[in-house]
Enzyme design. Structure first.
Site, mmCIF file in Angstrom:
data_model
loop_
_atom_site.group_PDB
_atom_site.id
_atom_site.type_symbol
_atom_site.label_atom_id
_atom_site.label_comp_id
_atom_site.label_asym_id
_atom_site.label_seq_id
_atom_site.Cartn_x
_atom_site.Cartn_y
_atom_site.Cartn_z
ATOM 1 N N ASP A 1 0.821 -1.219 0.000
ATOM 2 C CA ASP A 1 0.000 0.000 0.000
ATOM 3 C C ASP A 1 0.852 1.264 0.000
ATOM 4 O O ASP A 1 2.052 1.229 0.237
ATOM 5 C CB ASP A 1 -0.905 0.004 1.234
ATOM 6 C CG ASP A 1 -2.125 -0.871 1.023
ATOM 7 O OD1 ASP A 1 -2.361 -1.288 -0.124
ATOM 8 O OD2 ASP A 1 -2.824 -1.144 2.012
ATOM 9 N N MET B 1 -7.532 9.414 9.588
ATOM 10 C CA MET B 1 -8.180 9.927 8.367
ATOM 11 C C MET B 1 -9.107 11.099 8.694
ATOM 12 O O MET B 1 -10.209 11.183 8.146
ATOM 13 C CB MET B 1 -8.989 8.800 7.685
ATOM 14 C CG MET B 1 -8.154 7.612 7.288
ATOM 15 S SD MET B 1 -9.138 6.175 6.785
ATOM 16 C CE MET B 1 -9.660 5.509 8.360
ATOM 17 N N LYS C 1 -3.012 4.601 -4.272
ATOM 18 C CA LYS C 1 -3.402 5.592 -5.279
ATOM 19 C C LYS C 1 -2.180 6.306 -5.828
ATOM 20 O O LYS C 1 -1.246 6.596 -5.105
ATOM 21 C CB LYS C 1 -4.298 6.660 -4.629
ATOM 22 C CG LYS C 1 -5.704 6.200 -4.504
ATOM 23 C CD LYS C 1 -6.578 7.332 -4.010
ATOM 24 C CE LYS C 1 -7.937 6.777 -3.673
ATOM 25 N NZ LYS C 1 -8.572 7.379 -2.551
#
Ligand SMILES: C[S@@+](CC[C@H](N)C(=O)[O-])C[C@H]1O[C@@H](n2cnc3c(N)ncnc32)[C@H](O)[C@@H]1O
Length: 253
Positions: free
Chosen positions: A34, A169, A56
């Site tokens: 990741d 987050m 991402k």
């Protein structure tokens, strides 16, 4: 049949990986990793190991969870040793449980290797103990965005029962969360720290109170850990990492 290791890579400093996690990296034929995994750890992989990035990238969509699940099964069914490397701990806001579900469903052998979660490591490197005698004896790890939990009962019970909050987050949604906490009884003067890229050379910590910290929010971004509670004041006395000279700090992401 192969085997899958779901491994927590720790929060950033590569030396915080467990010995068991290191073994899983060394043995792997395929590593799916990741965005928040320190790239240095991939240096321990076998020379011919296949390394697959799952996070991402600008201009490119991340692999969606179903694609990752399918790859884990596909490689294991090719008799490969597969290491799924995740930031922090695989089972704390890491979707490791979902991957374990799929592997169990498919009858694929797996092991889960815990990692040090950023909710614990980032405050430790910032000199903030999550519990401290006579200051805090309760901690909650919560996610910054969880629409199902956005109820008065939820916020009230957090404010009443938990002395230290670690928010994952949460930077973007912080002003909103701060309002909810204050609405439900938390004192505006409650200390807050936000630790950006904790445990790495880029670590940066801002501190203030619920009332004031929003003035500095543009100094931090993702990934950051938000700590709320009286324990934040202890940083004044025991901050240590920021004072190490750069050559003693092992990690750069
Ligand atoms: C999807 S969650 C993954 C959490 C991970 N499984 C763990 O146990 O730390 C990502 C969030 O973890 C936090 N995080 C991860 N690494 C961090 C770091 N080095 N410093 C501060 N926060 C971090 C941030 O809140 C980030 O948005």
């Amino acid at each position: 049949m192969g085997k899958v290791y779901l491994v927590g890579a720790g929060p950033g400093d590569p030396e915080l990986l467990t010995i068991k996690g290191l073994r899983a990296i060394k043995e792997a034929d395929v590593i799916l990793f990741d965005r928040l995994v320190n790239g240095e750890l991939l240096g321990y992989a076998k020379q011919d190991a296949e390394l697959i990035y799952c996070g991402k990238q600008p201009g490119r969509h991340a692999l969606i969870q179903e694609e990752i699940n399918a790859m884990l099964c596909q490689f294991a069914n090719q008799d490969k040793v597969v290491t799924r490397l995740k930031g922090g701990d695989p089972l704390i806001f890491g979707r490791g449980g979902e991957e374990a579900f799929v592997l169990r469903e498919q009858g694929i052998p797996f092991e889960i290797v815990p990692g040090i979660t950023s909710g614990s490591a980032a405050p430790t490197y910032a000199g903030i103990p999550l519990t401290h005698r006579n200051v805090s004896s309760s901690v909650a790890f919560i996610a910054g965005y969880n629409p199902e939990k956005d109820t008065s009962d939820y916020w009230r019970s957090l404010v009443r029962t938990v002395e230290t909050l670690c928010i994952y987050m949460g930077v973007k949604r912080f002003p909103d969360m701060r309002d909810r906490l204050v609405e439900h009884g938390m004192d505006q003067e409650t200390p807050v720290a936000i630790i950006h890229w904790g445990t790495t050379k880029q670590q940066k910590t801002i501190t203030g109170t619920l009332a004031t910290i929003t003035d500095q929010l543009d100094e931090v971004s993702n990934p950051s850990m938000i700590i709320i509670g009286e324990v934040v004041k202890l940083r004044e006395h025991i901050q240590w990492f920021d004072e190490l000279s750069a050559d003693l700090v092992s990690s750069e992401l």
